[in-house]
Design a protein around this motif. Structure first.
Motif, PDB file in Angstrom:
ATOM      1  N   LEU A  84     -11.087  -8.419  12.680  1.00 19.29           N
ATOM      2  CA  LEU A  84     -10.186  -8.905  11.637  1.00 19.29           C
ATOM      3  C   LEU A  84     -10.382 -10.398  11.396  1.00 19.29           C
ATOM      4  N   LYS A  85     -10.206 -10.769  10.131  1.00 22.11           N
ATOM      5  CA  LYS A  85     -10.367 -12.145   9.684  1.00 22.11           C
ATOM      6  C   LYS A  85      -9.059 -12.641   9.079  1.00 22.11           C
ATOM      7  N   PRO A  86      -8.836 -13.940   9.046  1.00 23.87           N
ATOM      8  CA  PRO A  86      -7.611 -14.448   8.406  1.00 23.87           C
ATOM      9  C   PRO A  86      -7.453 -13.961   6.971  1.00 23.87           C
ATOM     10  N   GLU A  87      -8.550 -13.778   6.259  1.00 29.33           N
ATOM     11  CA  GLU A  87      -8.456 -13.313   4.873  1.00 29.33           C
ATOM     12  C   GLU A  87      -8.062 -11.848   4.761  1.00 29.33           C
ATOM     13  N   ASP A  88      -7.958 -11.141   5.872  1.00 29.67           N
ATOM     14  CA  ASP A  88      -7.429  -9.780   5.855  1.00 29.67           C
ATOM     15  C   ASP A  88      -5.900  -9.767   5.871  1.00 29.67           C
ATOM     16  N   THR A  89      -5.293 -10.917   6.035  1.00 26.44           N
ATOM     17  CA  THR A  89      -3.842 -11.008   6.035  1.00 26.44           C
ATOM     18  C   THR A  89      -3.280 -10.542   4.703  1.00 26.44           C
ATOM     19  N   ALA A  90      -2.385  -9.562   4.764  1.00 27.77           N
ATOM     20  CA  ALA A  90      -1.818  -8.971   3.548  1.00 27.77           C
ATOM     21  C   ALA A  90      -0.786  -7.917   3.934  1.00 27.77           C
ATOM     22  N   VAL A  91      -0.067  -7.476   2.945  1.00 26.93           N
ATOM     23  CA  VAL A  91       0.747  -6.270   3.106  1.00 26.93           C
ATOM     24  C   VAL A  91      -0.146  -5.089   2.737  1.00 26.93           C
ATOM     25  N   TYR A  92      -0.245  -4.142   3.633  1.00 25.78           N
ATOM     26  CA  TYR A  92      -1.102  -2.970   3.440  1.00 25.78           C
ATOM     27  C   TYR A  92      -0.234  -1.793   3.008  1.00 25.78           C
ATOM     28  N   TYR A  93      -0.648  -1.170   1.918  1.00 22.74           N
ATOM     29  CA  TYR A  93       0.093  -0.060   1.340  1.00 22.74           C
ATOM     30  C   TYR A  93      -0.711   1.231   1.451  1.00 22.74           C
ATOM     31  N   CYS A  94      -0.013   2.259   1.860  1.00 21.16           N
ATOM     32  CA  CYS A  94      -0.591   3.597   1.884  1.00 21.16           C
ATOM     33  C   CYS A  94      -0.437   4.222   0.497  1.00 21.16           C
ATOM     34  N   ASN A  95      -1.431   4.976   0.082  1.00 23.08           N
ATOM     35  CA  ASN A  95      -1.415   5.604  -1.240  1.00 23.08           C
ATOM     36  C   ASN A  95      -1.843   7.058  -1.143  1.00 23.08           C
ATOM     37  N   LEU A  96      -1.204   7.886  -1.954  1.00 24.10           N
ATOM     38  CA  LEU A  96      -1.568   9.293  -2.038  1.00 24.10           C
ATOM     39  C   LEU A  96      -1.675   9.677  -3.506  1.00 24.10           C
ATOM     40  N   LYS A  97      -2.816  10.223  -3.874  1.00 23.04           N
ATOM     41  CA  LYS A  97      -3.014  10.727  -5.232  1.00 23.04           C
ATOM     42  C   LYS A  97      -3.099  12.247  -5.164  1.00 23.04           C
ATOM     43  N   VAL A  98      -2.060  12.894  -5.686  1.00 25.69           N
ATOM     44  CA  VAL A  98      -2.034  14.354  -5.744  1.00 25.69           C
ATOM     45  C   VAL A  98      -1.132  14.719  -6.900  1.00 25.69           C
ATOM     46  N   GLY A  99      -1.726  14.952  -8.069  1.00 19.56           N
ATOM     47  CA  GLY A  99      -0.901  15.112  -9.258  1.00 19.56           C
ATOM     48  C   GLY A  99      -0.415  13.737  -9.684  1.00 19.56           C
ATOM     49  N   GLY A 100       0.548  13.211  -8.998  1.00 15.64           N
ATOM     50  CA  GLY A 100       1.043  11.866  -9.253  1.00 15.64           C
ATOM     51  C   GLY A 100       0.378  10.855  -8.337  1.00 15.64           C
ATOM     52  N   ASN A 101       0.878   9.630  -8.395  1.00 15.15           N
ATOM     53  CA  ASN A 101       0.350   8.523  -7.594  1.00 15.15           C
ATOM     54  C   ASN A 101       1.510   7.970  -6.770  1.00 15.15           C
ATOM     55  N   TYR A 102       1.434   8.106  -5.458  1.00 14.54           N
ATOM     56  CA  TYR A 102       2.553   7.765  -4.594  1.00 14.54           C
ATOM     57  C   TYR A 102       2.189   6.606  -3.672  1.00 14.54           C
ATOM     58  N   TRP A 103       3.211   5.751  -3.402  1.00 18.20           N
ATOM     59  CA  TRP A 103       3.008   4.569  -2.573  1.00 18.20           C
ATOM     60  C   TRP A 103       4.015   4.524  -1.438  1.00 18.20           C
ATOM     61  N   GLY A 104       3.555   4.059  -0.282  1.00 18.42           N
ATOM     62  CA  GLY A 104       4.451   3.751   0.805  1.00 18.42           C
ATOM     63  C   GLY A 104       5.011   2.349   0.622  1.00 18.42           C
ATOM     64  N   LYS A 105       5.899   1.927   1.519  1.00 20.20           N
ATOM     65  CA  LYS A 105       6.563   0.627   1.399  1.00 20.20           C
ATOM     66  C   LYS A 105       5.699  -0.531   1.867  1.00 20.20           C
ATOM     67  N   GLY A 106       4.667  -0.273   2.593  1.00 23.90           N
ATOM     68  CA  GLY A 106       3.791  -1.349   3.040  1.00 23.90           C
ATOM     69  C   GLY A 106       4.088  -1.804   4.449  1.00 23.90           C
ATOM     70  N   THR A 107       3.046  -2.274   5.099  1.00 28.86           N
ATOM     71  CA  THR A 107       3.175  -2.823   6.444  1.00 28.86           C
ATOM     72  C   THR A 107       2.377  -4.123   6.490  1.00 28.86           C
ATOM     73  N   LEU A 108       2.984  -5.149   7.068  1.00 27.80           N
ATOM     74  CA  LEU A 108       2.375  -6.479   7.054  1.00 27.80           C
ATOM     75  C   LEU A 108       1.366  -6.631   8.179  1.00 27.80           C
ATOM     76  N   VAL A 109       0.191  -7.097   7.815  1.00 25.33           N
ATOM     77  CA  VAL A 109      -0.849  -7.450   8.781  1.00 25.33           C
ATOM     78  C   VAL A 109      -1.102  -8.943   8.669  1.00 25.33           C
ATOM     79  N   THR A 110      -0.949  -9.639   9.781  1.00 26.17           N
ATOM     80  CA  THR A 110      -1.180 -11.081   9.809  1.00 26.17           C
ATOM     81  C   THR A 110      -2.274 -11.379  10.826  1.00 26.17           C
ATOM     82  N   VAL A 111      -3.317 -12.028  10.352  1.00 25.10           N
ATOM     83  CA  VAL A 111      -4.435 -12.395  11.229  1.00 25.10           C
ATOM     84  C   VAL A 111      -4.433 -13.913  11.354  1.00 25.10           C
ATOM     85  N   SER A 112      -4.058 -14.371  12.535  1.00 25.25           N
ATOM     86  CA  SER A 112      -3.901 -15.809  12.731  1.00 25.25           C
ATOM     87  C   SER A 112      -4.000 -16.145  14.210  1.00 25.25           C
ATOM     88  N   SER A 113      -4.514 -17.324  14.489  1.00 21.36           N
ATOM     89  CA  SER A 113      -4.560 -17.796  15.874  1.00 21.36           C
ATOM     90  C   SER A 113      -3.333 -18.640  16.183  1.00 21.36           C
TER      91      SER A 113
END
Length: 113
Positions: A84-113
């Motif tokens: 992992l790199k600092p530039e990977d820091t973000a809120v990561y969202y899960c997605n499902l495409k099945v008929g519609g397009n669905y999103w999870g609420k997200g989980t925060l990933v922080t890459v820092s020393s």
């Protein structure tokens, strides 16, 4: 359909994390699951996707470092993130495409020393 993501957190550069996302509800067997991320001040972007037949696609920025996988019996998608790199820091969202397009609420990933 609901998506519940987990596994985010704080990690040092070069470290690893594994994200999980469980889908619940009525889900057709043919679908695409994936992960997107949104860093502060930036647009949401694709990280990786995987079809129900295990065809995957990765953003160039994560190729060779991240691995997406899924367990169809559990309606679960995983994202193993290594080097992992600092530039990977973000809120990561899960997605499902099945008929519609669905999103999870997200989980925060922080890459820092």
């Amino acid at each position: 359909v609901q998506l519940q993501a987990s596994g985010g957190g704080l990690v040092q550069p070069g470290g690893s994390l594994r994200l999980s996302c469980v889908a619940s509800g009525t889900i057709f067997s043919s679908n695409v699951m994936g992960w997107y991320r949104q860093a502060p001040g930036k647009q949401r972007e694709l990280v990786a996707t995987i079809t129900s037949r295990n065809y995957w696609n990765y953003a160039d920025s994560v190729k060779g470092r991240f691995t997406i996988s899924r367990d169809n019996a559990k309606n679960t998608v995983y994202l193993q993130m290594n080097s992992l790199k600092p530039e990977d820091t973000a809120v990561y969202y899960c997605n499902l495409k099945v008929g519609g397009n669905y999103w999870g609420k997200g989980t925060l990933v922080t890459v820092s020393s």
